[in-house]
Scaffold this motif. Structure first.
Motif: not given
Lengths: 328, 328
Positions: A285, A287, A292, A296, A301
């Motif tokens: 992931l 960022y 953000s 998440d 997420e």
């Protein structure tokens, strides 16, 4: 991000907005200051303010770090020679943490706090400040023990330090706000200007999220920590899958210290944060900003455990250079 | 009169008797101290302490008079140069009043109160003294206005003055007793000895006998007074034919200031006091000690008006040399 946004990023309080806006219009060569009692090892509280100082330097300001050796001496932290050595080690760690050496001046309190004019001005402030006004500035910093005369005098010294260091901006954690408000109140009595101030937030207690992280009680993270220490502390940290956890069973407010460290320590120093995950769990992931990452975590997420693993790696990168200085 | 009797004559308080007895056994070269904020003109309050200093010199002690120019400066009494001039005039008046120049050292506060070690020791005392303890020392000296931080710091400076002037005996009016008690309490915290103290009485208000004579309110007698001024003030003074007057109509305690001035100012300086009277009123009265004069006033043998006339003449003799210095 314009200069005002960079200067005030992540701060809890701006005093006053108008004054900081005026400063942000021509920040080059302006001077910000923060004061610490010299201690051997930088901890996460120092680092948070240091992060703000780095941002100020990026915005064009110069920085003065006051190392309050006189207070350390009075608080039985050793002889002046020993404390000066401690201050020297602290200075190295600040630079290793990322302060720009060209734009940073380190000053010992003893370099000016014994000057005749300083002593005389301090007495003048004492004469112009009621005990009850001084006591309002003390409450947050020391409580639970019988207040000493020094607790009424030290905030006045801090006010005077701002004058004698000739700074345009005083920086401190939120625990310093009452002292800075006192400085704003009392300095005009000796014909000096009220200082402009920025106050940085305080991180919640690492293991519970209740109350503020403290270097004297509870777990803290410091420049002495090995990668394994950081891993152990962060993995044991309180990190519910939200930025707004419910109060605990006793009704105490809680915050999420893992998210706070991302917000106040990691994102200001890294353009991008990558949370590494095996492909089977969805892969990495990436960022570009703190918001953000928080979103998440809230949505599910990003799993708290993966956030922690990433935090360990970024924190370690921030701490490693200072750790090497300590071990050298 | 032995040394102990001479040293403690007319004092209201001895702290402690044992300590003063030890000092009286070898008084030669021992040093007593008193502190004043420099003011242009000696008044009867200064003279009362000065009388005690003269007696101490007669007993063999040396004397240090601290002229607190730093405090005068902070209290807006002028520039340091102006205050030093005022201090110089005050010094001349003390010597004119009878202090032995060979045995008197005059010291300005600014000569040592800005020294690094003094400032550091002051901070150490501030750290070792609770605000509530300091406030107990302040109460009697300043009241009725909102207390300032300086009022907690100044008593600690007075304590430290005793150390830095290296004195064996601290002298002050009874209004100084709480400050001296604080000094006794706090100096051991910085490894210094508790000072031995003598406190001189306070004269009652001249015109009413209620409360204490003050240089700021009510009538006082000073070195500026002409013979006529003294005559006018003493003639208007409260002087019932007793040392123990009844309370006034509002129940306020009263004392006899005319008798007190005989006791504390005149008899310590003159072997014999002669009250001149015409033959038809019984002729001159001669007293070798205060007690006989008081007894005659109580019995009616001495009329208050005759006592006042004699007081004017002796007071004038004490004041004349200093008055000449002022007019020079």
């Amino acid at each position: 991000m314009d200069a005002y946004e960079r200067i005030t990023r992540n701060v809890s309080e701006v005093v006053t907005e108008d004054e900081v806006r005026a400063l942000a219009e021509a920040p080059d060569g302006k001077r910000a200051y923060v004061g610490y009692e010299p201690s051997g090892v930088l901890h996460i509280g120092h680092m948070l303010t240091a992060t703000k100082l780095i941002e100020l330097q990026e915005a064009g300001l110069d920085v003065t770090v006051l190392l309050a050796d006189v207070h350390a001496y009075l608080n039985d932290k050793g002889s002046f020679d020993e404390i000066r050595e401690t201050a020297e080690r602290m200075k190295e760690q600040f630079l290793a943490y990322g302060l720009d050496e060209e734009k940073t001046e380190f000053v010992l309190g003893s370099e000016f706090q014994f000057d005749r004019e300083y002593v005389l001005d301090l007495h003048a402030l004492e004469l112009n400040t009621t005990l009850s006004r001084a006591e309002r500035a003390m409450a947050e910093i020391k409580s639970g023990e019988s207040a000493k005369v020094s607790q009424a005098v030290y905030p006045l010294m801090q006010a005077l330090d701002i004058v004698y260091l000739d700074v345009d901006l005083a920086i401190g954690g939120m625990e310093q706000r009452k002292v800075h408000m006192l400085a704003r109140d009392v300095l005009p009595a000796i014909e000096e200007e009220s200082p402009t101030c920025l106050h940085t937030p305080l991180i919640a207690d690492l293991s519970t999220g209740v109350g503020k992280m403290s270097s004297s009680t509870g777990t803290t993270i410091s420049m002495e920590d090995s990668t394994e220490d950081i891993e152990e502390k962060v993995n044991a940290a309180f990190c519910p899958p939200t930025a707004h956890p419910d109060p605990d069973d006793d009704g105490n407010d809680r915050e999420n210290p893992v998210l706070q460290i991302f917000e106040y320590h990691v994102f200001p120093r890294f353009q991008q944060v990558v949370v590494e995950r095996p492909e089977e769990y969805g892969g990495d992931l990436t960022y570009d900003d703190y918001e953000s990452l928080e979103a998440d975590l809230e949505s599910g997420e990003l799993h708290p455990m993966d956030a922690k693993t990433a935090l360990v790696s970024y924190l370690d990168e921030l701490i490693a250079p200072g750790r090497e200085k300590i071990q050298a």
